[in-house]
Design an enzyme around this catalytic site. Structure first.
Site: not given
Length: 104
Positions: A18, A22
């Site tokens: 994750y 990002h």
């Protein structure tokens, strides 16, 4: 300016992925966020529960709402759907949080 806070849920074991996705946020996604009035956007992870807490400062609620319909946002949702809880359209399942305190 409007402040928004949301809670989302990350699947266990995907914390690093994750963050990586990002950290490598596509330039088109950055531009879309700016074009739709995002002034500030931060996401925090609770490592004990895998809950994600998003904090946004936006120019306008209607402008922000329109970001969901952009092609790049749809592509991003599809890109993230394998590592977090999503709705049928692959948008993240979110809970809007209520502001109860602000210190400026």
């Amino acid at each position: 300016m409007t402040r928004k806070a949301i809670r989302m849920q990350l699947y266990p074991g995907y914390e690093n992925e994750y963050k990586k996705r990002h950290d490598e946020l596509w330039p088109e996604m950055r531009n879309m966020l700016k074009d739709h009035g995002v002034i500030n956007y931060a996401i925090f992870l609770d490592k004990e529960t895998n809950a994600l807490f998003g904090y946004l400062e936006i120019e306008d609620e209607d402008k922000w709402a329109q970001s969901a319909y952009t092609e790049i946002n749809q592509k991003w949702w599809n890109h993230m759907a394998d590592i977090m809880e999503t709705n049928e359209d692959h948008s993240p399942k979110t809970v809007n949080l209520v502001e109860v305190f602000n210190f400026n």
